[in-house]
Each structure stands twice: as C-alpha cells, then as structure tokens.
Design a protein around this motif. Structure first.
Motif, short mmCIF file in Angstrom:
data_model
loop_
_atom_site.label_atom_id
_atom_site.label_comp_id
_atom_site.label_asym_id
_atom_site.label_seq_id
_atom_site.Cartn_x
_atom_site.Cartn_y
_atom_site.Cartn_z
N ASP A 253 8.34 9.60 -4.88
CA ASP A 253 9.39 9.41 -5.98
C ASP A 253 8.60 9.53 -7.56
O ASP A 253 9.20 9.41 -8.39
N GLY A 254 7.28 9.68 -7.23
CA GLY A 254 6.30 9.88 -8.47
C GLY A 254 6.03 8.48 -9.02
O GLY A 254 5.22 8.60 -9.90
N ARG A 255 6.19 7.30 -8.18
CA ARG A 255 5.66 6.08 -8.90
C ARG A 255 4.31 5.90 -8.18
O ARG A 255 4.09 6.39 -7.11
N GLU A 256 3.52 5.42 -8.83
CA GLU A 256 2.10 4.85 -8.55
C GLU A 256 1.82 3.80 -7.70
O GLU A 256 3.01 2.73 -7.63
N VAL A 257 1.37 4.09 -6.54
CA VAL A 257 1.09 3.34 -5.40
C VAL A 257 0.06 2.22 -5.78
O VAL A 257 -0.88 2.59 -6.05
N ILE A 258 0.38 0.99 -5.57
CA ILE A 258 -0.43 -0.32 -5.62
C ILE A 258 -0.70 -0.74 -4.28
O ILE A 258 0.16 -1.00 -3.65
N SER A 259 -2.14 -0.60 -3.95
CA SER A 259 -2.55 -1.21 -2.64
C SER A 259 -2.78 -2.62 -2.66
O SER A 259 -3.69 -2.97 -3.55
N SER A 260 -2.34 -3.48 -1.98
CA SER A 260 -2.63 -4.86 -2.05
C SER A 260 -3.14 -5.35 -0.77
O SER A 260 -2.84 -4.77 0.51
N LEU A 261 -3.94 -6.39 -0.57
CA LEU A 261 -4.49 -7.09 0.65
C LEU A 261 -3.35 -7.73 1.49
O LEU A 261 -2.48 -8.32 0.54
N GLU A 262 -3.21 -7.37 2.71
CA GLU A 262 -2.25 -7.90 3.48
C GLU A 262 -3.09 -8.91 4.57
O GLU A 262 -3.13 -8.04 5.49
N PRO A 263 -3.16 -10.02 4.39
CA PRO A 263 -3.98 -10.87 5.55
C PRO A 263 -3.52 -11.46 6.60
O PRO A 263 -4.26 -11.68 7.44
N ASP A 264 -2.05 -11.48 6.50
CA ASP A 264 -1.46 -11.94 7.72
C ASP A 264 -1.91 -11.60 9.00
O ASP A 264 -2.22 -12.42 10.09
N LEU A 265 -1.81 -10.25 9.39
CA LEU A 265 -2.10 -9.70 10.78
C LEU A 265 -3.61 -9.90 10.96
O LEU A 265 -3.93 -10.24 12.28
N LEU A 266 -4.23 -9.68 10.03
CA LEU A 266 -5.92 -9.92 10.12
C LEU A 266 -6.12 -11.51 10.80
O LEU A 266 -6.94 -11.79 11.43
#
Length: 341
Positions: A253-266
């Motif tokens: 959709d042309g929106r900027e992707v923000i990548s965040s830390l997802e610690p739960d599974l780790l």
C-alpha cells in the motif's frame, strides 16, 4: 630419519675446517721452529710426542664436535603415538539475515551488532567447536562445526542480508538444520554438550516450531536465544548495488514498514530449551553472560585424536659428543719425561 633443525647441519663443515686449519698452522709452526733451532735442539727442548695419543685426541675432539652438531640439528628416528584429548561444547549459532536485520534502531545495524557480538564470543572460546547457520525463510549451513576460529570469522564476515534472497523469516528452517547438524556428528563426538544460540529480531512467519524445538530438546540440545532490536522499531533501509541507502522498505500500500523486536517467541524457545533469553536494545548491550553459561555446562571430552610423530633422539648424539670431547682432554699427547740424577 628427519631433522627438527636441518639448517644446522651446515655446521658439519666445522670439524673439517678445524682439521685443515690445525694441520696448516701446525706445519707453519714446525717450519718456523726449524728455522731457529736444529733438530737436536728441538728434541732436547720439547717433550717426546706420543703419536697414538695425539691421534686419539684429535679423532675424539672432531668426532665430539660432529656429534654435538648432529644433536643440535635434532634427529628424529622411529615414531611414537600421541593421544590428545580435547574438551568443550558443540556450539551452533543461528543468525537471522532477513531484510529486517538491516534496521538501524541499533547502530550500525541489527545485523552488524549481532556479528560483532558473535566475534567477541569467539574470542572467549577455548577448545569449543562452533558452527554458523544463516536463515531467512530458508536456512543454510554457512560454516560446519570447527575449532578453526579464523575460518569461522571469515564465514561470519561474509554473512549479509542478500546472501539468502528469500523474503520472510521461518524459525523452523534453522531449527531443523541445527537438529540435522548435531545428529550427523560422528559417534565419538556426540558426547559433547550441544548448544544452539539463536539470534534474531523475533519476526517469525512460520506456522509453528513446537515439534522441531521438542526434537532438539529431546536430543539434549540447550537452546539460548538473543533478541536484537527495539520494541519501538525502525524502518528497513533499501540499498542499491553500491550499498547506498535509497529509501526505506514499503508495503504494497506504499506505507513505510517499521520493524520492531518481537521477544515473546524467543523467550519461549529459551525456556523450553533449558537456556536463557538475552536482549540487545542498545549498542552498548552485550551477551557476556552467555559465555559464563557455556562454562557452567558440562564440558565433556568430545574428541580424542591419535597421531604418530617421530621420536626426538637429540639426547644420544649430544651425550656422546660431550663424552668424546671430555675423553680427548684426558688422553695425554706426550710421553712422560724421565728425570735422571
């Protein structure tokens, strides 16, 4: 026979050189004396020479020097079997190289920080074998288990987000590859403690990892995890072929992707794998505690190497050479003079 220091064998010319010089200067001295004294006068002034004694002294001296040179060169004769036992753990490091690892919420990037921490970890290993798995939506054994840390660093330096051009992240792929790698070890090496260090920002798009993770745990593998990134996240830079940033990654959709830390599974992986979860949120954060965990693990003998080597025999020619030189000083070169009254 082989030699430990073959270059020293060139010194064998010394006894020959000394013999030639001794003969030459002896002749010169004899000529000089005869130019000043008659044969009768020389006979009266000097002690009678014992030719056999002098010959024996010369032979023993030169033979002794020759044997000393041979001893210094380190002759090795025959062979001996040596057994070397090493102890340590087998450590596999699974490193996420997906596109999100380029995010720069940790400077210079998540991937660069992870590689720095791995390199620092290798500096503290002692005898442990280490291997490297790279993964995105698939996994690849970048470096098999080895104690050659220089080779491991070379493979680590090559790790990049464009090395596996598959979008997304699948935790099942590296877990399955780690399981297969540990199981493929030779039987004599399977007594070593098995450790998997899993480094990622936590973004997993696989349907589930419970089955594969349980297989690892049942095989005795300790699973430690490292979450790298911040929960506030950062955009994912897009680079051209020269490595220059040309913008940030955007969705359909042309929106900027923000990548965040997802610690739960780790965290869940570390808990199920009897390990510890570490988190790197800043450039100053370290995983030094993981090294202490390795030390605490049972360090079993994982390799016994047998190899044949030539036995060093320098002691015998050295001892014989010293004995011959000592004997050369004991043997008289002149006959005793009888004193008449």
């Amino acid at each position: 026979m082989i030699w430990e220091h073959p270059n020293l064998l060139v010194l064998l010319v010394l006894p020959v050189l000394f013999g030639v010089l001794s003969f030459y200067f002896g002749k010169m001295r004899s000529r000089q004396l005869r130019s000043f004294f008659s044969e009768e006068m020389l006979r009266r002034l000097s002690n009678p020479v014992w030719n056999r004694g002098r010959t024996a002294r010369t032979i023993l001296m030169y033979l002794g020097v020759t044997l000393l040179v041979i001893g210094a060169a380190g002759p090795k004769i025959g062979s001996e079997i040596r057994e070397v036992k090493r102890e340590g753990v087998d450590l596999l490091i699974a490193l996420d190289v997906s596109r999100s690892m380029q995010a720069q919420d940790i400077r210079p990037s998540r991937l660069d920080k992870a590689k720095f921490e791995i390199s620092s970890l290798i500096d503290r290993l002692q005898g442990d074998r280490v291997g490297l798995i790279l993964f995105t939506n698939t996994a690849f054994l970048q470096c098999p288990l080895t104690t050659d840390y220089s080779a491991f660093r070379m493979y680590l330096d090559l790790a990049a987000t464009d090395q596996l051009p598959f979008p997304g992240t699948d935790f099942n792929a590296p877990l399955q590859l780690a399981r297969d790698t540990f199981r493929s070890r030779p039987r004599q090496e399977q007594q070593a403690a098995q450790v998997l260090l899993f480094i990622s920002d936590g973004e997993d798009h696989s349907p589930g990892i419970d089955f594969t993770l349980n297989q690892l745990v049942n095989d005795g593998v300790f699973v430690y995890t490292v979450g790298i990134g911040t929960q506030s996240g950062a955009p994912i830079p897009v680079r051209d072929r020269s490595g220059q940033v040309t913008g940030n990654h955007r969705d359909r959709d042309g929106r900027e992707v923000i990548s965040s830390l997802e610690p739960d599974l780790l965290r869940q992986m570390a808990q199920a794998g009897r390990g510890v979860y570490y988190e790197i949120r800043r450039g100053a954060d370290r995983i030094d505690g993981f090294t202490a965990q390795l030390v605490d693990l049972e360090r079993r003998e994982f390799a016994t190497e047998q190899f044949s080597d030539y036995a060093n025999r320098y002691q015998w020619p050295t001892a014989a050479g010293l004995l011959f030189i000592l004997a050369s000083f004991v043997i008289p070169a002149y006959k005793p003079v009888k004193i008449t009254r």
